[in-house]
Design an enzyme around this catalytic site. Sequence first.
Site, short mmCIF file in Angstrom:
data_model
loop_
_atom_site.label_atom_id
_atom_site.label_comp_id
_atom_site.label_asym_id
_atom_site.label_seq_id
_atom_site.Cartn_x
_atom_site.Cartn_y
_atom_site.Cartn_z
N PHE A 25 0.83 -1.20 0.00
CA PHE A 25 0.00 0.00 0.00
C PHE A 25 0.87 1.26 0.00
O PHE A 25 1.74 1.42 0.86
CB PHE A 25 -0.90 -0.03 1.24
CG PHE A 25 -1.85 1.11 1.38
CD1 PHE A 25 -2.96 1.21 0.54
CD2 PHE A 25 -1.67 2.07 2.36
CE1 PHE A 25 -3.86 2.26 0.68
CE2 PHE A 25 -2.56 3.12 2.51
CZ PHE A 25 -3.66 3.21 1.66
N SER A 93 3.33 -6.96 2.74
CA SER A 93 2.36 -6.11 3.43
C SER A 93 0.97 -6.25 2.79
O SER A 93 0.43 -7.36 2.73
CB SER A 93 2.85 -4.67 3.41
OG SER A 93 2.12 -3.88 4.32
N MET A 94 0.37 -5.17 2.27
CA MET A 94 -0.92 -5.31 1.58
C MET A 94 -0.80 -6.24 0.39
O MET A 94 -1.77 -6.92 0.02
CB MET A 94 -1.45 -3.96 1.12
CG MET A 94 -2.79 -4.04 0.40
SD MET A 94 -3.29 -2.53 -0.44
CE MET A 94 -2.23 -2.56 -1.89
N ASP A 194 8.70 -4.61 13.42
CA ASP A 194 7.96 -4.04 12.30
C ASP A 194 7.16 -2.86 12.83
O ASP A 194 6.32 -3.02 13.71
CB ASP A 194 7.03 -5.11 11.70
CG ASP A 194 6.33 -4.67 10.44
OD1 ASP A 194 6.05 -3.46 10.29
OD2 ASP A 194 6.04 -5.53 9.60
N HIS A 224 9.86 -3.42 8.46
CA HIS A 224 8.70 -3.81 7.65
C HIS A 224 9.05 -4.16 6.20
O HIS A 224 8.63 -5.19 5.68
CB HIS A 224 7.65 -2.70 7.67
CG HIS A 224 6.40 -3.04 6.91
ND1 HIS A 224 5.57 -4.08 7.27
CD2 HIS A 224 5.86 -2.50 5.79
CE1 HIS A 224 4.57 -4.16 6.42
NE2 HIS A 224 4.71 -3.21 5.51
#
Length: 259
Positions: A25, A93-94, A194, A224
Site C-alpha cells: 500500500f 504487506s498489503m 515491524d 517492515h
Amino acid sequence: MPVLPGAEPYRHEGGQAGVLLCHGFTGSPQSLRPWAQHLAAHGLTVSLPLLPGHGTRWEDMQLTGWQDWYAEVDRELRALRERCAEVFVAGLSMGGTLALRLAAKHGDAISGVIVVNPANRMHGVAAHALPVVRHLVPSTKGIASDIAKEGSEELGYDRVPLHAAYALRNLFRQVDRELPQVTQPLLLLRSPQDHVVPPADSARILGRVSSRDVTEILLEQSYHVATLDHDADRIFEESLAFIGRLAPSVGKEGTAAGG
C-alpha cells in the site's frame, strides 16, 4: 501522470514455473524488484505489476479502491496461468493480503503462497474514525521506508490518502473472512521489529488459513520492508527453496526447466 523512475512494473519470461509478486500500500514495484530479479535469474517466469493509483502521486490513489488493486493482480495471475504449468503468488504487506485473496479465490490453480509481513487489519482509533475523517482530511503522514538497513530506501508516497486507507480497511475485512479458503502451502516471513504491521496480523493469518503445509520464518534483522533490508537475501533463497520443493519444473538449484 508519469510513473516515477524506479516504480515501473517488471516482467520476465522464464520457465514453466511462474511467480506473481504484489507490492504494498502506497509502495511500488521498486520494493520487490530485487526479489523479482533474483527469481528471474533462476529461470522463473516473473510478473510484478504496478497497482492502480501507485507509483505516481498520492492524489491518484484517492480515485482507486481495493477492487482496482485486486483486479490488477487477478489479471496478471490469469496471464501467468496461460504461460506456466505452476504458478505461485507472493506479496509484501498489503501485497500479501492480495496474494492471500488470490489463493482463496483461485484454489488449486495456485501452487503456493509466500507472504512477507502480511497485513490483516487496521489498528487503533484511527481505523474507526476513517469513515468520517476521510471526508474532512485528504491525507496523513506516510508509512513508506520502514527499513533498518542504512542507505536503503523504499520508493513510496510520503502521504497516505485517507479515501484509499478506508478502501484498505475494507480489503482487510473482506480477506479476513476468506482466509479459511486458503489451502495451499504457505510460507510466511515476518519481522519481529515491524513499525507498520504488528505481529498480531501474522498470527491472525496463520490461525485462520486452512493450509496444512505452513512455514513461518522470523526476519530478525529487518523492519517492515524486509525485501530491501538486511534479510532480503534470506527471503529470496527461502522463496526459491519453497518453490523448488513444490514445483516439479524447478530443479534443485531453483532453475526452472526450459528457462
